[in-house]
Scaffold this motif. Structure first.
Motif, PDB file in Angstrom:
ATOM      1  N   THR A  29      68.709  -3.902 -49.152  1.00  0.00           N
ATOM      2  CA  THR A  29      68.028  -5.048 -49.727  1.00  0.00           C
ATOM      3  C   THR A  29      68.446  -5.151 -51.185  1.00  0.00           C
ATOM      4  O   THR A  29      68.239  -4.216 -51.969  1.00  0.00           O
ATOM      5  CB  THR A  29      66.506  -4.897 -49.640  1.00  0.00           C
ATOM      6  OG1 THR A  29      66.133  -4.795 -48.263  1.00  0.00           O
ATOM      7  CG2 THR A  29      65.805  -6.100 -50.258  1.00  0.00           C
ATOM      8  N   GLY A  30      69.071  -6.259 -51.545  1.00  0.00           N
ATOM      9  CA  GLY A  30      69.562  -6.423 -52.904  1.00  0.00           C
ATOM     10  C   GLY A  30      70.479  -7.614 -53.025  1.00  0.00           C
ATOM     11  O   GLY A  30      70.536  -8.472 -52.139  1.00  0.00           O
ATOM     12  N   THR A  31      71.242  -7.659 -54.135  1.00  0.00           N
ATOM     13  CA  THR A  31      72.127  -8.787 -54.405  1.00  0.00           C
ATOM     14  C   THR A  31      73.606  -8.398 -54.425  1.00  0.00           C
ATOM     15  O   THR A  31      74.465  -9.267 -54.536  1.00  0.00           O
ATOM     16  CB  THR A  31      71.792  -9.427 -55.759  1.00  0.00           C
ATOM     17  OG1 THR A  31      71.933  -8.445 -56.798  1.00  0.00           O
ATOM     18  CG2 THR A  31      70.374  -9.968 -55.758  1.00  0.00           C
ATOM     19  N   GLN A  32      73.905  -7.108 -54.308  1.00  0.00           N
ATOM     20  CA  GLN A  32      75.307  -6.671 -54.274  1.00  0.00           C
ATOM     21  C   GLN A  32      75.381  -5.239 -53.775  1.00  0.00           C
ATOM     22  O   GLN A  32      74.495  -4.427 -54.041  1.00  0.00           O
ATOM     23  CB  GLN A  32      75.968  -6.757 -55.658  1.00  0.00           C
ATOM     24  CG  GLN A  32      77.471  -6.484 -55.634  1.00  0.00           C
ATOM     25  CD  GLN A  32      78.102  -6.551 -57.010  1.00  0.00           C
ATOM     26  OE1 GLN A  32      77.588  -5.990 -57.976  1.00  0.00           O
ATOM     27  NE2 GLN A  32      79.243  -7.253 -57.109  1.00  0.00           N
ATOM     28  N   ALA A  33      76.452  -4.948 -53.031  1.00  0.00           N
ATOM     29  CA  ALA A  33      76.764  -3.573 -52.642  1.00  0.00           C
ATOM     30  C   ALA A  33      78.110  -3.209 -53.254  1.00  0.00           C
ATOM     31  O   ALA A  33      79.072  -3.980 -53.166  1.00  0.00           O
ATOM     32  CB  ALA A  33      76.807  -3.434 -51.129  1.00  0.00           C
ATOM     33  N   ARG A  34      78.171  -2.041 -53.879  1.00  0.00           N
ATOM     34  CA  ARG A  34      79.393  -1.537 -54.508  1.00  0.00           C
ATOM     35  C   ARG A  34      79.782  -0.252 -53.800  1.00  0.00           C
ATOM     36  O   ARG A  34      79.048   0.743 -53.832  1.00  0.00           O
ATOM     37  CB  ARG A  34      79.167  -1.329 -56.003  1.00  0.00           C
ATOM     38  CG  ARG A  34      78.801  -2.633 -56.715  1.00  0.00           C
ATOM     39  CD  ARG A  34      78.202  -2.417 -58.091  1.00  0.00           C
ATOM     40  NE  ARG A  34      79.137  -1.797 -59.025  1.00  0.00           N
ATOM     41  CZ  ARG A  34      80.068  -2.453 -59.713  1.00  0.00           C
ATOM     42  NH1 ARG A  34      80.190  -3.773 -59.552  1.00  0.00           N
ATOM     43  NH2 ARG A  34      80.865  -1.832 -60.537  1.00  0.00           N
ATOM     44  N   VAL A  35      80.945  -0.279 -53.134  1.00  0.00           N
ATOM     45  CA  VAL A  35      81.369   0.805 -52.246  1.00  0.00           C
ATOM     46  C   VAL A  35      82.302   1.744 -52.996  1.00  0.00           C
ATOM     47  O   VAL A  35      83.290   1.316 -53.602  1.00  0.00           O
ATOM     48  CB  VAL A  35      82.066   0.242 -50.991  1.00  0.00           C
ATOM     49  CG1 VAL A  35      82.436   1.371 -50.038  1.00  0.00           C
ATOM     50  CG2 VAL A  35      81.164  -0.774 -50.289  1.00  0.00           C
TER      51      VAL A  35
ATOM     52  N   ILE B 172      77.519   4.279 -51.559  1.00  0.00           N
ATOM     53  CA  ILE B 172      77.342   2.847 -51.772  1.00  0.00           C
ATOM     54  C   ILE B 172      76.200   2.657 -52.766  1.00  0.00           C
ATOM     55  O   ILE B 172      75.105   3.203 -52.588  1.00  0.00           O
ATOM     56  CB  ILE B 172      77.029   2.097 -50.461  1.00  0.00           C
ATOM     57  CG1 ILE B 172      78.213   2.186 -49.499  1.00  0.00           C
ATOM     58  CG2 ILE B 172      76.691   0.627 -50.754  1.00  0.00           C
ATOM     59  CD1 ILE B 172      77.966   1.530 -48.154  1.00  0.00           C
ATOM     60  N   ASP B 173      76.469   1.897 -53.821  1.00  0.00           N
ATOM     61  CA  ASP B 173      75.443   1.545 -54.798  1.00  0.00           C
ATOM     62  C   ASP B 173      74.922   0.144 -54.480  1.00  0.00           C
ATOM     63  O   ASP B 173      75.710  -0.785 -54.259  1.00  0.00           O
ATOM     64  CB  ASP B 173      76.011   1.552 -56.220  1.00  0.00           C
ATOM     65  CG  ASP B 173      76.144   2.958 -56.780  1.00  0.00           C
ATOM     66  OD1 ASP B 173      75.849   3.918 -56.040  1.00  0.00           O
ATOM     67  OD2 ASP B 173      76.561   3.095 -57.948  1.00  0.00           O
ATOM     68  N   VAL B 174      73.624  -0.007 -54.471  1.00  0.00           N
ATOM     69  CA  VAL B 174      72.987  -1.282 -54.194  1.00  0.00           C
ATOM     70  C   VAL B 174      72.371  -1.821 -55.483  1.00  0.00           C
ATOM     71  O   VAL B 174      71.574  -1.138 -56.138  1.00  0.00           O
ATOM     72  CB  VAL B 174      71.896  -1.149 -53.115  1.00  0.00           C
ATOM     73  CG1 VAL B 174      71.138  -2.464 -52.951  1.00  0.00           C
ATOM     74  CG2 VAL B 174      72.516  -0.723 -51.791  1.00  0.00           C
ATOM     75  N   VAL B 175      72.779  -3.052 -55.843  1.00  0.00           N
ATOM     76  CA  VAL B 175      72.247  -3.724 -57.021  1.00  0.00           C
ATOM     77  C   VAL B 175      71.083  -4.597 -56.585  1.00  0.00           C
ATOM     78  O   VAL B 175      71.223  -5.421 -55.674  1.00  0.00           O
ATOM     79  CB  VAL B 175      73.335  -4.574 -57.708  1.00  0.00           C
ATOM     80  CG1 VAL B 175      72.767  -5.268 -58.939  1.00  0.00           C
ATOM     81  CG2 VAL B 175      74.531  -3.707 -58.075  1.00  0.00           C
ATOM     82  N   ASN B 176      69.945  -4.436 -57.220  1.00  0.00           N
ATOM     83  CA  ASN B 176      68.756  -5.207 -56.844  1.00  0.00           C
ATOM     84  C   ASN B 176      68.774  -6.612 -57.443  1.00  0.00           C
ATOM     85  O   ASN B 176      69.525  -6.911 -58.345  1.00  0.00           O
ATOM     86  CB  ASN B 176      67.495  -4.465 -57.283  1.00  0.00           C
ATOM     87  CG  ASN B 176      67.356  -3.156 -56.526  1.00  0.00           C
ATOM     88  OD1 ASN B 176      67.641  -3.088 -55.334  1.00  0.00           O
ATOM     89  ND2 ASN B 176      66.938  -2.110 -57.222  1.00  0.00           N
TER      90      ASN B 176
END
Length: 593
Positions: free
Chosen positions: A512-518, A589-593
């Protein structure tokens, strides 16, 4: 409205467009608003490769390297389109050299001649060795004996379809089987695996006329296109399982919008990519939205011009990438739009101004970079999170010197300066020194009729994010059975990761967020991974590197509408020519909220 449709609607609006004049203006770069991850720039191999491939070395190698070799030797093109010739009846023989690309099956029930088209094939292999890892195949016309007119030059009236319905299916002598056989042979015998095959070059035009001296070409109705697309898709798993179908290479973007809308659900399901030319039409954002809504990749596969100053090239490229948002962008051929003047008689070539204009983009916006928002219609901005580099390319095709302030917003940190490279009437990608970056902005002056590239190193965009380790991902079957192989890895996030080289295996994360950074690894044994969001279109990223790095950014999704999304990573089985395997690794994976 699906998530992908929301994404398309969001990215279609880029912001207000500045119109440079002699007065100072501000171009705002916004790292937070991110669009497509780019696969690179390219060219088709029609027809020039048929001529140049016959030359002797070192000239032919030097010409191909000037296009595909990494800088500073070449442009660093990564996308190449191979023209599978149909071949015309010897009874006509009207197409002029080098436009007459040989076919592989010269008559009904005839054997395939794998010695044909050696010239273009040599160029393709040289390009691939140089780094053109994203290969596509395309066809201008079916072989002459599959046509209505009996010639691969076109129909008698130039408007009627020249594709005989008798050869659109999957039969022993069908057009789809011909194409599948060729791409399968290239994969098994030449080490060239095409990611996509596109069967109908500009089927929506009215100039493919019988007896033409220019080239092969065929009008093909949308209904016939649908049969060909579905037939190809059903055949490819047996001939070249890593190749999928693209369509429809319309000359006019607007035609492409309407043709794709008219395809049946079965035809849309059978294709993975929409290809378009951008010679005509204005519905760029509409085609981008249609591709996103249908979960299809979008590539601008051809554009060319006789204009020699570079103005048309830079303006077209900028407009297409801003509005169409393709994953790759390609010119027609190096002597159209006159990057080079090629003398096919004397076996020589000269470099022209358009070459250096193209270089202002191709040498500095690298595959894997993400286009980000900039509110200036004369500029592109791309961020490479792996190299921590921001690249801005701005055109000034006015008669005045234009002062500009670049406001660089939402970056976590920036380097102290931006290095400039410029092409103008007196400069060819010249190093023009640096300008200071201070307080999140930089001020520059753009001379008349110029294209300027600014490269800011030390640029970081690391928004607050939540990190998820690979132990929490969802895995499909891989080499190690029901999940991906795993083990300790020095330098990886938490000291361990997962990996797979089984074609088609995947890992995913719902967030749940606005971007995923792999984040993952780049190494000599890494292949090409395909990334997708919410089961949408895939973006391919080459993970090869001569020196291994771990826990490094490999892909960032576009800026997404707030909500729940799924990021999926797939092992494609494709790889760089220098890679020793097709492994893809899962790490963080980093998730940006």
């Amino acid at each position: 409205m699906t998530n992908l449709l929301k994404i398309a609607a969001a990215v279609a609006v880029i912001g207000s467009v500045a119109n440079p004049a002699s007065a100072q203006y501000t171009a705002t770069v916004n790292a937070k608003t991110q669009y497509q991850t780019f696969e690179g720039f390219g060219t088709t191999l029609s027809w020039w490769a048929n001529g140049v491939g016959s030359w002797s070395d070192p000239t032919r190698s030097a010409l191909v390297d000037a296009l595909f070799a990494p800088p500073p030797t070449g442009l660093g093109l990564t996308y190449a389109r191979y023209n599978i010739g149909g071949g015309d009846c010897p009874c006509h023989n009207t197409i002029l050299y080098p436009h007459a690309v040989p076919g592989y099956q010269l008559q009904l029930n005839g054997a395939f001649d794998w010695n044909a088209d050696a010239n273009q094939r040599w160029v393709a292999q040289r390009a691939y060795a140089n780094g053109a890892v994203f290969l596509e195949a395309q066809s201008n016309s079916p072989p002459w004996w599959m046509t209505v007119s009996g010639s691969s030059t076109g129909s008698a009236d130039a408007t009627s379809s020249n594709m005989s319905d008798a050869y659109t299916g999957t039969g022993a002598n069908s057009f789809p089987r011909y194409l599948a056989t060729v791409v399968g042979h290239f994969a098994s015998s030449y080490g060239l695996t095409f990611r996509h095959i596109e069967a109908t070059n500009e089927p929506d035009t009215s100039w493919w006329k019988f007896g033409s001296t220019k080239q092969e070409g065929a009008a093909v109705t949308p209904a016939q296109q649908g049969v060909i697309v579905q037939s190809l898709a059903s055949l490819l798993p047996s001939f070249s399982p890593l190749t999928t179908v693209a369509s429809m290479d319309s000359y006019n973007i607007d035609n492409g919008v309407s043709i794709f809308a008219g395809y049946s659900a079965e035809t849309k399901a059978a294709m993975t990519e929409i290809n378009t030319h951008s010679y005509a039409g204005s519905k760029r954002s509409q085609l981008a939205s249609a591709a996103a809504a249908a979960g299809k990749r979008l590539v601008m596969s051809e554009w060319g011009s006789a204009e020699t100053t570079g103005k048309s090239l830079s303006q077209q490229l900028t407009k297409d990438i801003r509005e169409l948002k393709p994953l790759a962008w390609a010119i027609w051929q190096p002597d159209w739009p006159t990057l080079m003047t090629i003398d096919y008689t004397s076996h020589s070539y000269t470099i022209n101004k358009n070459y250096y204009i193209y270089a202002n983009y191709t040498r500095y916006i690298k595959p894997g970079a993400v286009f980000i928002d900039i509110n200036d219609g004369n500029s592109l901005a791309a961020y490479d999170g792996n190299a921590n580099t921001l690249t801005i390319v701005t055109t000034n095709w006015t008669a005045n010197t234009v002062p500009v302030t670049y406001a660089l917003s939402n970056f976590t940190s920036l380097g102290a300066s931006a290095q400039g490279y410029r092409t103008s009437s007196t400069q060819n990608v010249a190093n023009i020194g640096s300008v200071a970056v201070s307080g999140g902005s930089m001020v520059a002056s753009l001379p008349p009729n110029s294209v300027t590239t600014w490269v800011v190193t030390g640029a970081n965009y690391t928004p607050p994010a939540t990190s998820t380790n690979d132990s929490s991902f969802t895995y499909s079957t891989s080499n190690c059975g029901a999940t991906w192989c795993s083990g300790n890895q020095t330098g990886a996030y938490s000291g361990q990761n997962h990996w797979s080289s089984l074609v088609g295996s995947t890992y995913s994360l719902t967030f749940t967020g606005t971007q995923a950074r792999v984040y993952g690894s780049r190494a000599s044994n890494q292949g090409i991974a395909a990334f997708s969001v919410d089961n949408g279109a895939e973006t391919d990223v080459d993970l090869y590197a001569a020196t291994r790095t771990d826990n490094t950014l490999t892909y960032a999704t576009p800026t997404l509408p707030p909500g729940t999304h799924t990021i999926k990573v797939r092992v494609t089985g494709l790889k760089n020519s220098h890679a020793t395997s097709v492994i893809v690794q899962a790490d963080r994976i980093d998730v940006v909220n």
